[in-house]
Design an enzyme around this catalytic site. Structure first.
Site, PDB file in Angstrom:
ATOM      1  N   HIS A 135      41.007   8.265  75.080  1.00 28.55           N
ATOM      2  CA  HIS A 135      40.901   6.839  75.379  1.00 28.55           C
ATOM      3  C   HIS A 135      41.969   6.504  76.418  1.00 28.55           C
ATOM      4  CE1 HIS A 135      40.268   2.511  73.687  1.00 28.55           C
ATOM      5  NE2 HIS A 135      40.636   2.471  74.950  1.00 28.55           N
TER       6      HIS A 135
ATOM      7  N   GLU B   4      36.380   7.088  75.712  1.00 26.02           N
ATOM      8  CA  GLU B   4      36.177   5.728  75.229  1.00 26.02           C
ATOM      9  C   GLU B   4      37.123   4.780  75.955  1.00 26.02           C
ATOM     10  OE1 GLU B   4      36.833   6.200  71.023  1.00 26.02           O
ATOM     11  OE2 GLU B   4      38.978   5.765  71.216  1.00 26.02           O
TER      12      GLU B   4
ATOM     13  N   HIS C   4      37.805   5.201  63.260  1.00 31.51           N
ATOM     14  CA  HIS C   4      38.985   4.357  63.113  1.00 31.51           C
ATOM     15  C   HIS C   4      39.466   4.391  61.664  1.00 31.51           C
ATOM     16  CE1 HIS C   4      41.669   1.717  65.425  1.00 31.51           C
ATOM     17  NE2 HIS C   4      42.009   1.277  64.224  1.00 31.51           N
TER      18      HIS C   4
END
Length: 237
Positions: A43, A70, A190
């Site tokens: 990310h 991401e 997550h």
């Protein structure tokens, strides 16, 4: 089969704390694959506090499993993804100042924007996933935007799991069923951990991929990276 994608952002955070190239994020990514990971996730954020833009093409060349990038689809991010062409791009609604992702997209109000972004990635042959809360409506509108998959934001599940696992997982089962009805692939991520991952997989066995970084790297401090990846894989097999 549910795939395990290891998010290596925290490895880059450690590297950046001292400068230099220790630990080597490219080598760690390759080792994760060697130890059984089915993919690598990164990310890159605008401030480059962990994964740097320069890391991304190097990782693309090194990763032999699935490579997932991401991030928030700013113009710079879109250009980076289109130049690298990973296996998958996951769209998250993070602002540049956020420490970590803390919500999914409102795919209803952002439908036009997401449709344009998804269209650009799909034209380039990049599988596109939209990060959403466990809400049937947001899943359905992700499908309308043209996404290939949704990734369920699982922090609420992880937080509620210790007190009532069945209640914690219920909205995620509903959202997952909506994804299946819409013909969408299903990812999750997550705050998933060795504590709560197996239960999620048991209740939603059709999950395509889980993306795990923080908890996995924390566990690796005690168990070692190879043993940690083995234990996470056992949770989803």
């Amino acid at each position: 089969m549910t795939r395990l994608s290891v998010n290596i952002n925290k490895v880059a955070t450690i590297r950046n704390a001292r400068g230099g190239n220790n630990p080597d994020v490219i080598k760690v990514a390759m080792d994760c694959e060697r130890f059984g990971a089915d993919g690598i996730t990164v990310h890159p954020r605008p401030d480059e506090r962990h994964i740097r833009r320069a890391d991304v093409p190097l990782l693309k060349n090194a990763v032999t499993t699935e490579f997932n990038i991401e991030g928030y689809p700013s113009r710079d991010f879109i250009d980076l993804v289109l130049s690298v062409k990973p296996t998958q791009v996951t769209l998250v609604p993070d602002s540049p100042a956020q420490i970590t992702s803390n919500a999914g997209w409102d795919t209803i109000s952002k439908l036009d924007f997401l449709t344009d972004v998804v269209g650009a990635f799909r034209t380039a042959g990049i599988r596109t996933s939209i990060f959403v809360d466990a809400d049937r409506r947001f899943v359905e509108y992700a499908a309308k935007a043209g996404a290939d998959r949704v990734e369920l934001y699982t922090e609420p599940y992880a937080s509620a799991y210790p007190s009532d696992p069945e209640k914690a997982v219920a909205p995620f089962v509903t959202a997952a069923e909506a994804a299946r009805e819409c013909g969408l692939g299903l990812n999750a991520g997550h705050d998933l951990s060795l504590v709560n991952l197996r239960f999620l997989k048991e209740r939603i066995p059709w999950i395509d991929e889980v993306s795990i970084g923080h908890a996995l790297i924390c566990d690796a401090l005690y168990l070692g990276l190879e043993e940690t990846i083995k234990q996470y894989r056992k949770c989803i097999q």
